[in-house]
Design a protein around this motif. Structure first.
Motif, PDB file in Angstrom:
ATOM      1  N   HIS A 191       0.834  -1.208   0.000  1.00 36.38           N
ATOM      2  CA  HIS A 191       0.000   0.000   0.000  1.00 36.38           C
ATOM      3  C   HIS A 191       0.870   1.260   0.000  1.00 36.38           C
ATOM      4  CE1 HIS A 191      -3.509  -2.520   0.943  1.00 36.38           C
ATOM      5  NE2 HIS A 191      -2.739  -3.133   1.829  1.00 36.38           N
ATOM      6  N   PRO A 192       1.637   1.485  -1.057  1.00 36.45           N
ATOM      7  CA  PRO A 192       2.554   2.632  -1.069  1.00 36.45           C
ATOM      8  C   PRO A 192       1.848   3.979  -1.121  1.00 36.45           C
ATOM      9  CG  PRO A 192       2.477   1.627  -3.235  1.00 36.45           C
ATOM     10  CD  PRO A 192       1.693   0.722  -2.326  1.00 36.45           C
ATOM     11  N   ASP A 193       0.556   3.986  -1.486  1.00 35.66           N
ATOM     12  CA  ASP A 193      -0.167   5.246  -1.644  1.00 35.66           C
ATOM     13  C   ASP A 193      -1.016   5.602  -0.430  1.00 35.66           C
ATOM     14  OD1 ASP A 193       0.786   5.539  -4.317  1.00 35.66           O
ATOM     15  OD2 ASP A 193      -0.701   4.072  -4.966  1.00 35.66           O
ATOM     16  N   ASP A 194      -0.807   4.920   0.682  1.00 35.22           N
ATOM     17  CA  ASP A 194      -1.595   5.181   1.892  1.00 35.22           C
ATOM     18  C   ASP A 194      -1.057   6.435   2.584  1.00 35.22           C
ATOM     19  OD1 ASP A 194      -2.803   5.238   4.378  1.00 35.22           O
ATOM     20  OD2 ASP A 194      -2.627   3.088   4.722  1.00 35.22           O
ATOM     21  N   PRO A 195      -1.807   7.553   2.596  1.00 34.24           N
ATOM     22  CA  PRO A 195      -1.282   8.785   3.190  1.00 34.24           C
ATOM     23  C   PRO A 195      -1.082   8.679   4.697  1.00 34.24           C
ATOM     24  CG  PRO A 195      -3.596   9.046   2.602  1.00 34.24           C
ATOM     25  CD  PRO A 195      -3.161   7.739   2.027  1.00 34.24           C
ATOM     26  N   GLN A 196      -1.895   7.872   5.366  1.00 36.44           N
ATOM     27  CA  GLN A 196      -1.720   7.714   6.813  1.00 36.44           C
ATOM     28  C   GLN A 196      -0.451   6.936   7.136  1.00 36.44           C
ATOM     29  OE1 GLN A 196      -5.355   6.839   9.168  1.00 36.44           O
ATOM     30  NE2 GLN A 196      -6.439   6.995   7.219  1.00 36.44           N
ATOM     31  N   LEU A 197      -0.060   6.024   6.238  1.00 36.35           N
ATOM     32  CA  LEU A 197       1.213   5.319   6.417  1.00 36.35           C
ATOM     33  C   LEU A 197       2.370   6.304   6.292  1.00 36.35           C
ATOM     34  CD1 LEU A 197       2.920   2.710   6.633  1.00 36.35           C
ATOM     35  CD2 LEU A 197       2.831   2.604   4.130  1.00 36.35           C
ATOM     36  N   THR A 198       2.317   7.181   5.298  1.00 40.61           N
ATOM     37  CA  THR A 198       3.364   8.185   5.124  1.00 40.61           C
ATOM     38  C   THR A 198       3.472   9.065   6.361  1.00 40.61           C
ATOM     39  OG1 THR A 198       2.969   8.194   2.735  1.00 40.61           O
ATOM     40  CG2 THR A 198       4.163  10.070   3.660  1.00 40.61           C
ATOM     41  N   GLU A 199       2.336   9.469   6.907  1.00 40.39           N
ATOM     42  CA  GLU A 199       2.329  10.283   8.124  1.00 40.39           C
ATOM     43  C   GLU A 199       2.951   9.527   9.298  1.00 40.39           C
ATOM     44  OE1 GLU A 199      -0.883  12.323  11.238  1.00 40.39           O
ATOM     45  OE2 GLU A 199      -1.585  11.267   9.440  1.00 40.39           O
ATOM     46  N   LEU A 200       2.599   8.243   9.435  1.00 42.22           N
ATOM     47  CA  LEU A 200       3.114   7.429  10.534  1.00 42.22           C
ATOM     48  C   LEU A 200       4.625   7.265  10.435  1.00 42.22           C
ATOM     49  CD1 LEU A 200       2.709   5.507  12.963  1.00 42.22           C
ATOM     50  CD2 LEU A 200       2.280   3.672  11.292  1.00 42.22           C
ATOM     51  N   ILE A 201       5.121   6.943   9.243  1.00 42.83           N
ATOM     52  CA  ILE A 201       6.563   6.748   9.062  1.00 42.83           C
ATOM     53  C   ILE A 201       7.307   8.049   9.334  1.00 42.83           C
ATOM     54  CG2 ILE A 201       8.362   6.215   7.371  1.00 42.83           C
ATOM     55  CD1 ILE A 201       6.307   4.308   6.074  1.00 42.83           C
ATOM     56  N   GLY A 202       6.746   9.171   8.870  1.00 36.67           N
ATOM     57  CA  GLY A 202       7.373  10.461   9.124  1.00 36.67           C
ATOM     58  C   GLY A 202       7.444  10.788  10.608  1.00 36.67           C
ATOM     59  N   GLU A 203       6.354  10.519  11.325  1.00 34.01           N
ATOM     60  CA  GLU A 203       6.333  10.807  12.755  1.00 34.01           C
ATOM     61  C   GLU A 203       7.339   9.948  13.520  1.00 34.01           C
ATOM     62  OE1 GLU A 203       3.236  10.621  16.565  1.00 34.01           O
ATOM     63  OE2 GLU A 203       2.543  10.093  14.547  1.00 34.01           O
ATOM     64  N   LEU A 204       7.367   8.650  13.220  1.00 37.80           N
ATOM     65  CA  LEU A 204       8.285   7.755  13.922  1.00 37.80           C
ATOM     66  C   LEU A 204       9.740   8.062  13.568  1.00 37.80           C
ATOM     67  CD1 LEU A 204       6.332   4.387  13.652  1.00 37.80           C
ATOM     68  CD2 LEU A 204       6.397   5.991  15.559  1.00 37.80           C
ATOM     69  N   SER A 205       9.997   8.420  12.321  1.00 35.51           N
ATOM     70  CA  SER A 205      11.357   8.780  11.912  1.00 35.51           C
ATOM     71  C   SER A 205      11.830  10.046  12.614  1.00 35.51           C
ATOM     72  CB  SER A 205      11.411   8.984  10.390  1.00 35.51           C
ATOM     73  OG  SER A 205      11.091   7.798   9.701  1.00 35.51           O
ATOM     74  N   LEU A 206      10.914  10.976  12.825  1.00 38.86           N
ATOM     75  CA  LEU A 206      11.260  12.237  13.478  1.00 38.86           C
ATOM     76  C   LEU A 206      11.606  12.034  14.939  1.00 38.86           C
ATOM     77  CD1 LEU A 206      11.398  15.367  13.385  1.00 38.86           C
ATOM     78  CD2 LEU A 206       8.950  15.365  13.948  1.00 38.86           C
TER      79      LEU A 206
END
Length: 295
Positions: A191-206
Motif C-alpha cells: 500500500h505505497p499510496d496510503d497517506p496515513q502510512l506516510t504520516e506514521l513513518i514520518g512521525e516515527l522517523s522524526l
C-alpha cells in the motif's frame, strides 16, 4: 512512498547480506569494495545482463517478467515473505500517476467484538499500519488501553516506539521494535499510496533514531506466529505464544490471540490478571518509570 527508491534500497540491502561463497561463486582475488554481492554477480546468478539488472535495481520495472523476478529472488536467497515483497515493489508503474482515493476507515464486524469478549486470553483486532481496531479487556490490562487513547494514537507501532511503557513491558524490546518495522515495511510494499502510512513513518522517523535505523534495513516480516516475553507490573513475567488469523472480507485485518502454555506460571499470571479485570473498573497500574537511553 517512492517505489523506485524502495526497490533500489531493498535489493541493495539484500545483496549486502550474501557473500559470493554463500551464493556458490568463486570470489575474486583481492579486497572487495562492497559488502556482499556485486550487481554483476547478481545478474550472473539470475541469468540476465548486467545492464538489465542495474535498470531493475534503479526501479525501472516496467515490463519485468515473473521469470526474471523469480530468478533474482533465488539469486538473493529471498525467503517467501521477501519474495512477495519484491513482487509488490515491482508492480507495473502504469496508472500510478493517478492519485488513489484514501482508503476507507476499517470497521470491525460485531461478531468479532463478541468473539473478543468471549475469549479468556488477551486478543485484539489489528488493521492497516498496525492500527489497533479493537481489543478485549484482558489485552488492555496486559498492554495498554488503546481505546482510551486519541484515535490516531491507537497504533501498535506508535506504542512500541513512542511509549516508554513498551520498553518496560518487553523483555526484548529491540526484537519487538525490529519485528514492528519489518511488518510496516511489508505493508508499505502493498500500500505505497496510503497517506496515513506516510504520516506514521514520518512521525516515527522524526522522534526515534532506532526507527530510522531499522527502516533503512528494509527487512520485511509476515507476523503470524511467535512468542512474546513480557514483564507486567501487576503479575510479573509472562511467556505467551501468539497467532494472527486473517479476517475474511478484509485482508488488512487480523485477529491476534495470545495464549500461555497450560498449567504454566504464565497461565497463572493470566488468570490473576483476568480476575483483576473482572473486578476492577480502572486500568492496571502503569509501570514505574525508569531512566532509558535517549532513542
Amino acid at each position: 512512498m517512492d517505489r523506485s527508491k524502495e526497490i533500489r534500497e531493498f535489493l541493495s540491502t539484500r545483496r549486502a547480506r550474501i557473500t559470493p561463497e554463500q551464493a556458490g561463486l568463486t570470489p575474486h582475488a583481492g579486497a572487495r569494495r562492497v559488502p556482499g554481492l556485486r550487481r554483476e554477480e547478481v545478474a550472473q546468478l539470475a541469468g540476465v545482463s548486467v545492464d538489465y539488472y542495474i535498470r531493475l535495481e534503479r526501479g525501472r520495472t516496467q515490463g519485468v517478467s515473473t521469470t526474471v523476478l523469480e530468478a533474482i529472488a533465488r539469486a538473493l536467497h529471498l525467503d517467501d515473505t521477501e519474495r512477495a515483497h519484491l513482487f509488490d515493489l515491482a508492480q507495473p508503474t502504469a496508472g500510478r500517476s493517478r492519485r488513489k482515493p484514501p482508503p476507507r476507515p476499517q470497521r470491525v464486524h460485531p461478531t468479532l467484538y463478541r468473539a473478543l469478549d468471549a475469549l479468556s486470553v488477551p486478543a485484539l483486532i489489528q488493521g492497516r499500519r498496525m492500527d489497533v481496531l479493537a481489543a478485549n479487556r484482558l489485552f488492555s490490562a496486559l498492554y495498554t488501553d488503546f481505546q482510551a487513547r486519541p484515535h490516531r494514537e491507537r497504533n501498535f507501532a506508535r506504542y512500541i516506539f513512542l511509549d516508554e511503557a513498551a520498553r518496560i513491558l518487553y523483555h526484548d524490546w529491540d526484537k519487538a521494535a525490529g519485528d514492528c518495522v519489518a511488518t510496516l515495511h511489508l505493508y508499505a510494499g502493498r500500500h505505497p499510496d496510503d497517506p496515513q502510512l506516510t504520516e506514521l513513518i514520518g512521525e516515527l522517523s522524526l522522534h526515534s533514531d532506532t526507527f530510522r535505523r531499522l527502516w533503512a534495513d528494509h527487512d520485511v516480516l509476515l507476523h503470524t506466529t511467535g512468542t512474546k516475553r513480557l514483564h507486567h507490573p501487576l503479575v510479573g513475567d509472562l511467556t505467551l505464544d501468539y497467532v494472527g488469523l486473517a479476517v475474511e472480507g478484509d485482508p488488512d485485518q487480523a485477529l491476534i490471540i495470545l495464549t500461555p502454555e497450560p498449567a504454566s506460571p504464565s497461565a497463572e499470571a493470566i488468570g490473576l490478571l483476568a480476575s483483576w479485570t473482572a473486578t476492577s473498573t480502572t486500568r492496571p497500574p502503569a509501570p514505574e518509570k525508569t531512566q532509558n537511553p535517549t532513542d
